[in-house]
Design an enzyme around this catalytic site. Structure first.
Site, PDB file in Angstrom:
ATOM      1  CG  MET A  53      -1.825  -1.183   1.306  1.00  0.00           C
ATOM      2  SD  MET A  53      -3.114  -1.129   0.057  1.00  0.00           S
ATOM      3  CE  MET A  53      -4.323  -0.103   0.878  1.00  0.00           C
ATOM      4  CB  CYS A  54       0.896   4.061  -1.861  1.00  0.00           C
ATOM      5  SG  CYS A  54       1.282   2.758  -3.036  1.00  0.00           S
TER       6      CYS A  54
END
Lengths: 255, 255
Positions: A1-2
């Site tokens: 994820m970012c």
């Protein structure tokens, strides 16, 4: 994820303080080390910086922390790769032109079995599901409206499009054309608004404070949207799952 | 008028030395002070830097002079405004996506009575004749070819399109998609090729020399295209009026 960071402001505002805290998540307070990027609108022009180094090590990120670029709409992203290799074409945010406006897009999440038909002229350059989703959104927007629609109309169309993509997985995104900032959450996004008289705030990711009342005037307003709260002593309102919000002149709009 | 600088290299190469000399033309050895920009291809990704400050004063230009970004295709531009105000949307180079490739374009010159019909989806964001010409070229390319053509086919199509625009005035331009560098001159452009065993060269615009034999290997090759010669002791070949050349892997191609 970012991790995502967006700003929408009434008057051109620099983001050096918030970006300094945000960039800590690229290795110090987070493990988002697979590249980063930031885009600043100045009027309808865009400054677009991307790097496949982490936002801690990158000389370009150091420039952004030290050079106060004043902008009304900013979108930043630090990446932890889930789909697509670590290289420059896969760094968010992505930029395309539509109706004589630049559009900037960044995504946090992961889409499964997402293979929309791209029959128009927007094509991904890299291999991420994110850029594919952006190209599909641009295609569908260009089919839905002959020219730049009102911000209200854009918001209604985007709500439909976002819901269709979100069936495929996590789809937190930020989008701007320089006039407004749109933000959609399926899992994590929150926002805060800053306005007169402003206050002293402290970063969550670094021992650094700033007194915004010393740097802003009565006419200034801004909204920040981020994956997790950037500061300790401001009120951050979480997005509900599936919610798409729009910010204009530093204020959340009720439509 | 403006100044152009392009590089096409076989292997990723940094441009700090040449850019340092080129940037002198923005105020010291030239009067091109109305903004500047540079785009670097890394594989098919693009780093794109623009600034409406001069390339002498800009902190972003200082970064470029000091941070060796390695690239196979670079296009840089320093602007002296003739059409369009001095602002970010009017800074070259311009970027668009076509066939899943980014295309980067910069122009030196001035077009008169140039009002092509834009019936496709490429629209200028700023107000320059240059971006208008670029959008028209993108439109005509997308009509001429269903997907990325060979470099030879691209060159033949571009030659026809460039000649049609050049009827309207001075049309020196650089164009790249990361695979090749195309350059067209109506007035001023020249190029040089660097290859093993390389040599020591001295900038024309600044008292600075570099021995490329110490920094390059037998396998390296590069071509530079520029408005007026960048160095004193290299052979610079001028373009003939109306000539369009293409460079691949650091070598001028004969078609």
């Amino acid at each position: 994820m970012c991790q995502l960071l967006g700003m929408n402001a009434k008057n051109p505002t620099d983001l050096t303080f918030s970006f300094t805290g945000f960039a800590q998540r690229a290795g110090r307070t987070g493990d988002h080390v697979d590249g980063w990027g930031i885009a600043f609108f100045e009027d309808h022009g865009v400054r677009h910086f991307v790097d496949h180094q982490s936002a801690i090590a990158s000389p370009v990120a150091e420039l952004i922390r030290n050079y106060p670029i004043k902008s009304t709409n900013v979108i930043a992203h630090i990446r932890k790769a889930t789909q697509g290799v670590v290289n420059l074409p896969n760094c968010h945010p992505f930029v395309r032109e539509l109706w004589g406006n630049y559009w900037v897009f960044a995504h946090n999440g992961d889409l499964k079995d997402f293979a929309p038909r791209l029959h128009s002229h927007f094509r991904p350059v890299g291999t991420t599901d994110s850029e594919l989703a952006f190209c599909w959104i641009m295609q569908e927007l260009s089919k839905s409206h002959a020219g730049v629609p009102s911000i209200r109309e854009m918001t209604l169309t985007l709500r439909e499009l976002a819901a269709r993509i979100a069936r495929h997985g996590t789809f937190n995104f930020l989008l701007s054309n320089g006039d407004a900032l749109w933000a959609h959450a399926t899992t994590h996004l929150c926002y805060t608004e800053r306005a007169w008289p402003f206050s002293k705030v402290t970063l969550s990711d670094q021992d650094l404070s700033i007194d915004f009342s010393q740097r802003n005037s009565r006419d200034d307003r801004m909204a920040l949207v981020v994956t997790t709260p950037l500061t300790q002593n401001e009120q951050w309102t979480p997005f509900a799952p599936g919610e798409l919000k729009v910010f204009v002149d530093g204020v959340h709009q009720d439509f």
